[in-house]
Design a protein around this motif. Structure first.
Motif, PDB file in Angstrom:
ATOM      1  N   GLY A  23       0.839  -1.201   0.000  1.00  0.00           N
ATOM      2  CA  GLY A  23       0.000   0.000   0.000  1.00  0.00           C
ATOM      3  C   GLY A  23       0.866   1.240   0.000  1.00  0.00           C
ATOM      4  N   ARG A  24       0.442   2.231  -0.798  1.00  0.00           N
ATOM      5  CA  ARG A  24       1.235   3.466  -0.883  1.00  0.00           C
ATOM      6  C   ARG A  24       0.412   4.683  -0.499  1.00  0.00           C
ATOM      7  N   THR A  77      -1.154   6.988   2.878  1.00  0.00           N
ATOM      8  CA  THR A  77      -0.423   7.624   3.974  1.00  0.00           C
ATOM      9  C   THR A  77       0.242   6.579   4.873  1.00  0.00           C
ATOM     10  N   ALA A  78      -0.507   5.537   5.229  1.00  0.00           N
ATOM     11  CA  ALA A  78       0.013   4.552   6.177  1.00  0.00           C
ATOM     12  C   ALA A  78       1.193   3.792   5.580  1.00  0.00           C
ATOM     13  N   ASP A  99      -0.785  -1.458  -5.828  1.00  0.00           N
ATOM     14  CA  ASP A  99      -1.464  -1.619  -7.115  1.00  0.00           C
ATOM     15  C   ASP A  99      -1.849  -0.229  -7.603  1.00  0.00           C
ATOM     16  N   ILE A 126      -5.419   0.935  -8.000  1.00  0.00           N
ATOM     17  CA  ILE A 126      -6.299   1.215  -6.845  1.00  0.00           C
ATOM     18  C   ILE A 126      -5.847   2.537  -6.232  1.00  0.00           C
ATOM     19  N   ILE A 141      -6.774   6.964  -0.649  1.00  0.00           N
ATOM     20  CA  ILE A 141      -7.912   7.791  -0.222  1.00  0.00           C
ATOM     21  C   ILE A 141      -7.612   9.272  -0.452  1.00  0.00           C
ATOM     22  N   VAL A 156      -7.734  12.037   1.030  1.00  0.00           N
ATOM     23  CA  VAL A 156      -8.101  13.016   2.062  1.00  0.00           C
ATOM     24  C   VAL A 156      -7.416  12.533   3.335  1.00  0.00           C
ATOM     25  N   GLY A 157      -7.263  13.421   4.278  1.00  0.00           N
ATOM     26  CA  GLY A 157      -6.498  13.073   5.467  1.00  0.00           C
ATOM     27  C   GLY A 157      -5.522  14.203   5.647  1.00  0.00           C
ATOM     28  N   GLY A 206      -5.550  16.593   8.191  1.00  0.00           N
ATOM     29  CA  GLY A 206      -5.290  17.121   9.534  1.00  0.00           C
ATOM     30  C   GLY A 206      -4.421  16.125  10.288  1.00  0.00           C
ATOM     31  N   VAL A 243      -1.958  -7.548  -4.729  1.00  0.00           N
ATOM     32  CA  VAL A 243      -1.759  -8.644  -3.775  1.00  0.00           C
ATOM     33  C   VAL A 243      -3.050  -9.445  -3.712  1.00  0.00           C
ATOM     34  N   ALA A 287      -1.085  -2.332   4.455  1.00  0.00           N
ATOM     35  CA  ALA A 287      -1.687  -0.986   4.457  1.00  0.00           C
ATOM     36  C   ALA A 287      -2.577  -0.846   3.230  1.00  0.00           C
ATOM     37  N   ALA A 305     -18.690  10.839   3.655  1.00  0.00           N
ATOM     38  CA  ALA A 305     -18.111  12.194   3.568  1.00  0.00           C
ATOM     39  C   ALA A 305     -18.294  12.736   2.162  1.00  0.00           C
ATOM     40  N   ASN A 355      -5.832   2.462   7.534  1.00  0.00           N
ATOM     41  CA  ASN A 355      -7.259   2.137   7.408  1.00  0.00           C
ATOM     42  C   ASN A 355      -7.522   0.635   7.367  1.00  0.00           C
ATOM     43  N   ALA A 379      -6.547   9.312  12.275  1.00  0.00           N
ATOM     44  CA  ALA A 379      -6.038   8.228  11.420  1.00  0.00           C
ATOM     45  C   ALA A 379      -4.519   8.245  11.251  1.00  0.00           C
ATOM     46  N   ILE A 380      -3.943   9.397  10.931  1.00  0.00           N
ATOM     47  CA  ILE A 380      -2.485   9.402  10.698  1.00  0.00           C
ATOM     48  C   ILE A 380      -1.759   9.077  12.002  1.00  0.00           C
TER      49      ILE A 380
END
Ligand SMILES: Cc1cc2nc3c(=O)[nH]c(=O)nc-3n(C[C@H](O)[C@H](O)[C@H](O)COP(=O)(O)OP(=O)(O)OC[C@H]3O[C@@H](n4cnc5c(N)ncnc54)[C@H](O)[C@@H]3O)c2cc1C
Length: 424
Positions: free
Chosen positions: A16-17, A19-20, A44, A47, A50, A52-53, A55, A136, A164, A187, A287, A299-300
């Protein structure tokens, strides 16, 4: 002789690339610098992240300073960032007064409002990894590690895998704690012109706050970046129709004098915590591990905590302790995520200036579920006891100074500010 855990890490994967995944890859890269090891960053590209994120909490400022090669001011500019000193609540609670939940110490401590995609790019610069663009298909726990099956690159074995991959496809009670006391699930995002004037050189120094404006169908976040302002209407699609939300969103923007905006996206989200965040070989982060609506931007900071705990224990403790550490790490993380969830859900417990279907549902039906959703026999941790104690303590007029050091996910000072602001 005991073998240091770090010796058991020769091949690590981050999947996963978003934020996490970007924070995890940079963290592994930095921690294992100088060691002969392989890091595969798998994602991938079909895909999307997200994105947004925007703050964060103050811990991110130091974390990015440690992970990147840039001075703090340059990091902030790179991220189109502003300095976030807390969350400004408008129309929440029963006191009919706006208030601020400050990071502590008040007016000194700040996080960033930031462009999430740029943070990913920034972190890539200091990450040394092999990139694999592939889907994956499966991650399987094997002895002393995990196997990752890729769509078109065969199967690879790793000593540690950070998963992630974002939200689970489905929230299932055997795998996830459903934090259904949080009343929102959707949202609607709009992008509006910037309201912060940028300095010619150096970072924007103004004190800014994420605004959290109560509205009839939920609430709206307003996040000022240097290049645009992000607005997000958070609501419950089972209670309010997108058309009603859209129309109230228009009304709000009109009242703020914002005529020029871009409709971005509508995102559905689950509120949940994975019961098994870490099993010794697979660490779910971001997430994939837990999510709760973005009212306190948890979240972060949650991803930072998940990555930090797993790497600390995995690298610094003897490998022989791994199996027994796993239980403690997992319980700590689940407990902490649940404390965040309880803190966020509690914000709805005193209603708002609106006596609408949404607010009646949030206050009278959703929030009271916290007692059963977080019951110790359901969640296998004691977050509920810690939360109840914290609420009891903040409601006392005379407080023992020892209580000031208490935490339930967030520190006593945060609970106190919210308690006074909401007027519970
Ligand atoms: C409305 C909203 C507002 C938010 N606001 C905030 C905020 O203010 N502050 C905050 O801290 N957080 C906020 N968040 C949370 C924020 O979204 C997360 O911090 C962030 O998106 C972390 O996502 P992630 O990296 O876990 O997953 P994602 O961004 O979803 O990334 C998933 C990655 O996994 C890859 N992937 C998925 N499946 C596969 C597969 N099968 N094979 C290979 N790769 C795969 C994708 O390509 C992608 O790279 C908000 C979230 C929402 C919904």
């Amino acid at each position: 002789m005991l073998i240091p855990g770090v010796e058991s890490l020769n091949k690590v994967a981050v999947i996963g690339r978003g934020t996490a995944g970007s924070i995890a890859a940079a963290n592994v890269s930095s921690l294992l610098k100088g060691k002969d090891f392989e890091l595969h960053h798998i994602y991938d590209s079909r895909i999307p992240i997200i994105g947004v994120g925007e703050g964060s909490w103050p811990s991110l400022v130091q974390h990015l300073d440690d992970l990147t090669n840039y001075p703090e001011g340059d990091v902030q500019r790179y991220l189109n960032g502003t300095r976030k000193y807390g969350v400004a609540f408008e129309g929440w609670g029963q006191r009919n007064q706006d208030f601020i939940h400050y990071f502590l110490p008040k007016r000194e401590s700040y996080g960033y409002h930031l462009a999430a995609d740029l943070m990913g790019e920034l972190l890539q610069e200091s990450t040394h990894s092999k990139h694999i663009d592939s889907r994956v298909l499966r991650i399987t726990r094997v002895e002393n590690g995990a196997e990752v099956e890729l769509e078109d690159h065969g199967t690879q074995r790793y000593d540690l895998v950070f998963d992630a991959r974002g939200f689970p496809k489905e929230v299932k009670s055997e795998q996830h704690i459903n934090i259904s006391f949080i009343p929102t699930n959707t949202a609607m995002i709009r992008r509006c012109p910037a309201v912060i004037s940028t300095a010619q050189t150096g970072p924007a120094l103004q004190h800014t706050y994420t605004r959290a404006i109560a509205r009839p169908h939920g609430w709206v976040f307003v996040i000022p970046l240097t290049v645009h302002t992000s607005y997000g209407y958070i609501f419950n699609r089972d209670i309010s129709s997108p058309a009603d939300v859209e129309s109230d969103f228009d009304k709000l923007l009109e009242s703020e004098g914002v005529t020029d905006f871009e409709k971005r996206t509508v995102i559905q989200f689950p509120n949940f915590i994975h019961r098994n965040i870490y099993d010794g070989a697979i660490a779910r982060i971001g997430n994939a591990a837990a999510f709760m609506e973005p009212l306190e931007a948890t979240a972060i900071v949650s991803a930072q905590l998940q990555i930090g705990m797993v790497l600390q224990f995995r690298c610094n403790r003897p490998h022989e302790y791994l199996e027994r550490d796993v239980k403690a790490v997992n319980r700590f993380l689940v407990n902490n995520m649940l404390c965040y969830g309880l803190f966020v859900g509690w914000h709805y417990s005193c209603g708002s200036v609106f006596e609408s279907d949404f607010w009646r549902y949030a206050r009278d039906r959703a929030w009271p579920r916290y007692l059963t959703a977080a019951a110790p026999d359901v969640v296998d941790c004691d977050a509920l006891r810690k939360f109840d104690e914290m609420i009891e303590i903040v409601s006392r007029s005379d407080n023992d100074p020892a209580n000031l050091n208490r935490k339930c996910g967030l520190p006593f000072g945060s609970y106190m500010q919210m308690y006074q602001g909401l007027g519970c």
